[in-house]
Design an enzyme around this catalytic site. Sequence first.
Site, mmCIF file in Angstrom:
data_model
loop_
_atom_site.group_PDB
_atom_site.id
_atom_site.type_symbol
_atom_site.label_atom_id
_atom_site.label_comp_id
_atom_site.label_asym_id
_atom_site.label_seq_id
_atom_site.Cartn_x
_atom_site.Cartn_y
_atom_site.Cartn_z
ATOM 1 C CB VAL A 7 -0.953 0.004 1.220
ATOM 2 C CG1 VAL A 7 -1.926 -1.167 1.144
ATOM 3 C CG2 VAL A 7 -0.186 -0.038 2.540
ATOM 4 C CG ASP A 8 4.951 0.461 -0.712
ATOM 5 O OD1 ASP A 8 4.674 0.472 -1.933
ATOM 6 O OD2 ASP A 8 5.612 -0.454 -0.185
ATOM 7 C CG HIS B 222 -3.974 -5.881 0.368
ATOM 8 N ND1 HIS B 222 -2.850 -6.583 0.762
ATOM 9 C CD2 HIS B 222 -4.916 -6.819 0.096
ATOM 10 C CE1 HIS B 222 -3.113 -7.885 0.742
ATOM 11 N NE2 HIS B 222 -4.357 -8.043 0.331
ATOM 12 C CB CYS C 233 -16.041 13.262 5.358
ATOM 13 S SG CYS C 233 -16.475 13.578 3.625
ATOM 14 C CB CYS D 44 -20.999 13.635 4.325
ATOM 15 S SG CYS D 44 -19.980 12.231 4.854
ATOM 16 N N GLY E 47 8.941 -11.137 -3.009
ATOM 17 C CA GLY E 47 8.866 -10.535 -1.678
ATOM 18 C C GLY E 47 7.569 -10.762 -0.948
ATOM 19 C CG ASN F 53 9.593 -14.163 0.538
ATOM 20 O OD1 ASN F 53 9.355 -12.956 0.611
ATOM 21 N ND2 ASN F 53 9.470 -14.975 1.581
ATOM 22 N N GLY G 232 13.228 -16.409 3.037
ATOM 23 C CA GLY G 232 12.447 -17.186 3.998
ATOM 24 C C GLY G 232 11.372 -18.003 3.309
#
Length: 318
Positions: A149-150, A165, A224, A227, A264, A290, A292
């Site tokens: 989400v970056d 996401h 907001c 509203c 990743g 990845n 791990g």
Amino acid sequence: MGSMRMSFGLTFKRTAKVHWRANFSQQCSLRSTGLFVPPSPPLDPEKVKELQRFITLSKRLLVMTGAGISTESGIPDYRSEKVGLYARTDRRPIQHGDFVRSAPVRQRYWARNFVGWPQFSSRQPNPAHWALSNWERLGKLHWLVTQNVDALHTKAGSQRLTELHGCMHRVLCLDCGEQTPRGVLQERFQVLNPTWSAEAHGLAPDGDVFLTEEEVQSFQVPSCSQCGGPLKPDVVFFGDTVKPDKVDFVHKRVKEADSLLVVGSSLQVYSGYRFILTAREKKLPIVILNIGPTRSDDLASLKLDSRCGELLPLIDPR
């Protein structure tokens, strides 16, 4: 590092020009790109050749990325051994239901996010993000699905992209659905909290930091502007689900692909793992990069335990 007793010295104070200033202690340089990357073995030249062969043969490659691609940009993840949030602390991420139901939970979330935002939003793509953007430009990458989400893929120029996401750089009203850029909300926070100051006691994923309850209690949260409803980042919190139309869209992209590369991600979260199952049903070759173990190692024809930003730039996408 045990419980990661780092004094990040991340403090916010009001300055004369009505800007917020972050002070970083020398004890722990937050610019260290290796701080949240788990240790990995040296690159195996034979495995690099195998990955190159896989990419060369791929004509419609779908790539799925997770938090492990962004740790090299200085953003911590949840599950990495020794350096992820779960390994460093007993803290757990916010739950969707708690955020929606509770004004105090929202107050705590936004206070922490307000302090963490300048640092989080200034993070830049690393060589892995740039490599994938280049693959797209050269026609190798059919579609990119990120669980992050970056906005680092967007910053790197990726366009054939689904943010599974959501993205922290957008804010939604829970009542009317109005969207606002996160930077605009930061300015509203500043206006509402002219004398508020806080010191972060550690970094968490997705722009979160650790504050004391006393610091949180006096923080004012705007509503907001359309509203008056409560505001939430345009991301899928734990306990929430990805919208069905987005899931269907990604399933279609997977079915169009001829190969799948995971970069990743431990694939522990079902929202991403389900697309690996679809790829398996379609008998697509799957490669996982990845550090791990992952939930799908047994489905992969090749598994690489390397830094994304070290390995991907070595691959010729043509």
